[in-house]
Design a protein around this motif. Structure first.
Motif, PDB file in Angstrom:
ATOM      1  N   GLY A  86       0.823  -1.201   0.000  1.00 51.76           N
ATOM      2  CA  GLY A  86       0.000   0.000   0.000  1.00 51.76           C
ATOM      3  C   GLY A  86       0.853   1.245   0.000  1.00 51.76           C
ATOM      4  N   ASP A  87       0.485   2.183   0.825  1.00 46.54           N
ATOM      5  CA  ASP A  87       1.217   3.444   0.932  1.00 46.54           C
ATOM      6  C   ASP A  87       1.964   3.534   2.248  1.00 46.54           C
ATOM      7  N   LEU A  88       2.528   2.415   2.701  1.00 48.41           N
ATOM      8  CA  LEU A  88       3.283   2.440   3.946  1.00 48.41           C
ATOM      9  C   LEU A  88       4.555   3.256   3.771  1.00 48.41           C
ATOM     10  N   PRO A  89       4.947   3.983   4.812  1.00 50.34           N
ATOM     11  CA  PRO A  89       6.180   4.781   4.697  1.00 50.34           C
ATOM     12  C   PRO A  89       7.411   3.881   4.695  1.00 50.34           C
ATOM     13  N   ARG A  90       8.482   4.417   4.181  1.00 48.65           N
ATOM     14  CA  ARG A  90       9.730   3.669   4.144  1.00 48.65           C
ATOM     15  C   ARG A  90      10.327   3.574   5.546  1.00 48.65           C
ATOM     16  N   LEU A  91      10.943   2.437   5.813  1.00 50.06           N
ATOM     17  CA  LEU A  91      11.535   2.207   7.128  1.00 50.06           C
ATOM     18  C   LEU A  91      12.905   2.871   7.190  1.00 50.06           C
ATOM     19  N   SER A  92      12.892   4.121   7.543  1.00 50.35           N
ATOM     20  CA  SER A  92      14.147   4.850   7.711  1.00 50.35           C
ATOM     21  C   SER A  92      14.680   4.627   9.121  1.00 50.35           C
ATOM     22  N   ALA A  93      15.879   5.143   9.372  1.00 49.85           N
ATOM     23  CA  ALA A  93      16.489   4.979  10.697  1.00 49.85           C
ATOM     24  C   ALA A  93      15.680   5.702  11.767  1.00 49.85           C
ATOM     25  N   GLU A  94      15.166   6.884  11.449  1.00 48.82           N
ATOM     26  CA  GLU A  94      14.359   7.622  12.413  1.00 48.82           C
ATOM     27  C   GLU A  94      13.059   6.883  12.738  1.00 48.82           C
ATOM     28  N   LEU A  95      12.444   6.298  11.689  1.00 47.45           N
ATOM     29  CA  LEU A  95      11.196   5.571  11.915  1.00 47.45           C
ATOM     30  C   LEU A  95      11.420   4.318  12.750  1.00 47.45           C
ATOM     31  N   LEU A  96      12.539   3.614  12.509  1.00 47.78           N
ATOM     32  CA  LEU A  96      12.846   2.430  13.305  1.00 47.78           C
ATOM     33  C   LEU A  96      13.088   2.794  14.769  1.00 47.78           C
ATOM     34  N   THR A  97      13.770   3.912  15.003  1.00 47.48           N
ATOM     35  CA  THR A  97      14.000   4.356  16.381  1.00 47.48           C
ATOM     36  C   THR A  97      12.690   4.686  17.088  1.00 47.48           C
ATOM     37  N   GLU A  98      11.795   5.346  16.353  1.00 47.55           N
ATOM     38  CA  GLU A  98      10.490   5.683  16.939  1.00 47.55           C
ATOM     39  C   GLU A  98       9.685   4.433  17.263  1.00 47.55           C
ATOM     40  N   LEU A  99       9.736   3.443  16.370  1.00 49.20           N
ATOM     41  CA  LEU A  99       9.011   2.198  16.623  1.00 49.20           C
ATOM     42  C   LEU A  99       9.577   1.456  17.826  1.00 49.20           C
ATOM     43  N   ASP A 100      10.913   1.453  17.972  1.00 43.20           N
ATOM     44  CA  ASP A 100      11.522   0.795  19.136  1.00 43.20           C
ATOM     45  C   ASP A 100      11.107   1.473  20.440  1.00 43.20           C
ATOM     46  N   ASN A 101      11.084   2.800  20.442  1.00 40.92           N
ATOM     47  CA  ASN A 101      10.671   3.522  21.648  1.00 40.92           C
ATOM     48  C   ASN A 101       9.207   3.241  21.996  1.00 40.92           C
ATOM     49  N   ARG A 102       8.373   3.178  20.968  1.00 42.03           N
ATOM     50  CA  ARG A 102       6.957   2.909  21.215  1.00 42.03           C
ATOM     51  C   ARG A 102       6.746   1.502  21.763  1.00 42.03           C
ATOM     52  N   ARG A 103       7.486   0.526  21.215  1.00 35.92           N
ATOM     53  CA  ARG A 103       7.351  -0.845  21.704  1.00 35.92           C
ATOM     54  C   ARG A 103       7.835  -0.967  23.144  1.00 35.92           C
ATOM     55  N   ALA A 104       8.926  -0.263  23.482  1.00 32.89           N
ATOM     56  CA  ALA A 104       9.416  -0.298  24.862  1.00 32.89           C
ATOM     57  C   ALA A 104       8.402   0.309  25.823  1.00 32.89           C
ATOM     58  N   ALA A 105       7.742   1.387  25.399  1.00 31.52           N
ATOM     59  CA  ALA A 105       6.730   2.009  26.256  1.00 31.52           C
ATOM     60  C   ALA A 105       5.541   1.072  26.461  1.00 31.52           C
ATOM     61  N   GLU A 106       5.126   0.371  25.395  1.00 36.94           N
ATOM     62  CA  GLU A 106       4.010  -0.567  25.525  1.00 36.94           C
ATOM     63  C   GLU A 106       4.368  -1.730  26.438  1.00 36.94           C
ATOM     64  N   GLU A 107       5.597  -2.243  26.337  1.00 31.94           N
ATOM     65  CA  GLU A 107       6.007  -3.350  27.202  1.00 31.94           C
ATOM     66  C   GLU A 107       6.048  -2.927  28.668  1.00 31.94           C
ATOM     67  N   SER A 108       6.522  -1.724  28.944  1.00 39.46           N
ATOM     68  CA  SER A 108       6.548  -1.252  30.331  1.00 39.46           C
ATOM     69  C   SER A 108       5.136  -1.057  30.878  1.00 39.46           C
ATOM     70  N   ALA A 109       4.223  -0.567  30.037  1.00 38.95           N
ATOM     71  CA  ALA A 109       2.836  -0.395  30.479  1.00 38.95           C
ATOM     72  C   ALA A 109       2.175  -1.739  30.757  1.00 38.95           C
ATOM     73  N   ALA A 110       2.477  -2.746  29.907  1.00 38.37           N
ATOM     74  CA  ALA A 110       1.913  -4.082  30.134  1.00 38.37           C
ATOM     75  C   ALA A 110       2.459  -4.700  31.411  1.00 38.37           C
ATOM     76  N   ALA A 111       3.754  -4.476  31.694  1.00 38.28           N
ATOM     77  CA  ALA A 111       4.340  -5.012  32.926  1.00 38.28           C
ATOM     78  C   ALA A 111       3.713  -4.366  34.156  1.00 38.28           C
ATOM     79  N   GLU A 112       3.482  -3.061  34.112  1.00 37.19           N
ATOM     80  CA  GLU A 112       2.846  -2.388  35.239  1.00 37.19           C
ATOM     81  C   GLU A 112       1.414  -2.876  35.451  1.00 37.19           C
ATOM     82  N   LYS A 113       0.707  -3.120  34.353  1.00 37.41           N
ATOM     83  CA  LYS A 113      -0.663  -3.617  34.468  1.00 37.41           C
ATOM     84  C   LYS A 113      -0.702  -5.007  35.069  1.00 37.41           C
TER      85      LYS A 113
END
Length: 368
Positions: A86-113
């Motif tokens: 489709g029209d997915l954006p390209r996986l640039s270095a900045e986008l990969l860093t943002e995705l890693d940060n988001r996944r880490a935040a979700e994992e910490s929230a799941a652990a707290e829950k």
């Protein structure tokens, strides 16, 4: 050196752009130009192809031509076995860093829950039992129940004076209302039981009906069957029924388990209906009437000449069975008549013994 390399890269881009422009000019159809853009990009998306074609002036209105370009891009990717991104954006270095940060935040929230769920919750304080809502018109039912006690009081007063021979006014006044006072006490006990956590009237209900029967005995003994029936109906029976309606017992006190008495009553009802020919066998009233008439006609056809009004009864049974016009009833009549006619042959039938097969099977089982 950097300047020379940049100049070489710029010259290469210029040559490449000129080559793309020349190639696009040589192509005639829009489909060929879109396919060329896909081959030039390698892993194209719809947005990339539109941007490429807009660079060389092939696409001038991207909103109008986007659907057509998307169709051709999907077709080109399908031919080469490429997935539709489709029209997915390209996986640039900045986008990969943002995705890693988001996944880490979700994992910490799941652990707290999960930690919050495993922590034992403080015990909840039990609230007071919510009072049950009273049925509509309960005050009127209470009023009628109290008025019916007047009839019961009159019956008790006369019974204690006439039948029991208590002539002293004070003695009779102290004793005659024992049934009515007990009825009122049972009513209050049932009201308290209904408003409790169980929601059941309790044993007071049984005592109430027993007192009702006692008052009925006094009414029948005092005034006879006719007047006594009026006294007991308008007195304790009416009071008990009104009390049930006022408390809503029939709506709230529903038993979930099947008692022995309910099973016995259901069995007796089924046997009584079966004896009357009204069992639940998926037949309507007309079918039952015709079946009974066919059976009666078969027996009358075999009856002796001494049977009173045999011909008239036989003709009536045949008309009721509708054997002349209904093939099923005619076949049923013939089968019933054949069974009655050859009933004497049952005892002369030569049947195989069922015990021989059972013995053979038992011996076979023991040998195995």
């Amino acid at each position: 050196m950097d300047t020379e390399s940049e100049q070489q890269a710029a010259s290469t881009d210029v040559l490449s752009s000129a080559a793309h422009a020349a190639r696009l000019v040589m192509l005639k159809t829009m489909d060929e130009k879109i396919r060329y853009a896909c081959e030039a990009l390698g892993q194209p998306s719809t947005s990339d192809v539109i941007a490429f074609l807009m660079t060389y002036g092939v696409v001038t209105n991207p909103k109008r031509e986007r659907a057509y370009v998307a169709t051709q891009v999907d077709k080109w990717r399908t031919e080469r076995g490429l997935g539709d991104t489709g029209d997915l954006p390209r996986l640039s270095a900045e986008l990969l860093t943002e995705l890693d940060n988001r996944r880490a935040a979700e994992e910490s929230a799941a652990a707290e829950k999960q930690a919050a769920e495993t922590t034992p919750a403080p015990p909840k304080t039990t609230t007071a039992t919510k009072r049950r809502s009273t049925p509509e018109g309960s005050r009127g039912f209470y009023l009628v129940a109290l008025m019916s006690l007047l009839v019961s009081v009159d019956t008790s007063w006369r019974f204690f004076g006439i039948k029991l021979g208590i002539t002293s006014i004070y003695e009779r006044a102290a004793m005659f209302a024992v049934v009515e006072v007990a009825l009122i006490a049972c009513g209050f006990a049932m009201r308290a039981g209904i408003r409790s956590a169980s929601g059941k009237p309790g044993p007071a209900r049984l005592i109430l009906w027993a007192l009702c029967f006692a008052s009925g005995y006094m009414a029948f003994d005092l005034a006879g069957p006719v007047s006594g029936l009026a006294r007991v109906t308008l007195g304790p029976v009416l009071g008990v029924v009104m009390l049930h309606l006022a408390l809503g017992i029939e709506l709230r006190h529903r038993r979930t388990r099947v008692t022995t008495w309910s099973r016995v009553s259901r069995e007796l009802k089924e046997r009584f209906l079966s004896r009357l020919g009204l069992g639940d066998d998926e037949r309507d009233a007309l079918a039952r009437t015709r079946d009974r008439a066919a059976r009666r006609a078969a027996h009358l056809a075999r009856a002796s000449w001494m049977t009173p009004f045999r011909k008239v009864r036989l003709a009536r049974a045949l008309r009721s069975a509708n054997a002349a016009h209904d093939d099923r009833m005619r076949a049923r009549l013939m089968a019933e008549l054949a069974a009655v006619q050859h009933a004497d042959e049952l005892r002369r039938l030569d049947l195989a013994s069922p015990w021989s097969d059972s013995l053979a099977n038992t011996l076979k089982y023991l040998r195995s």
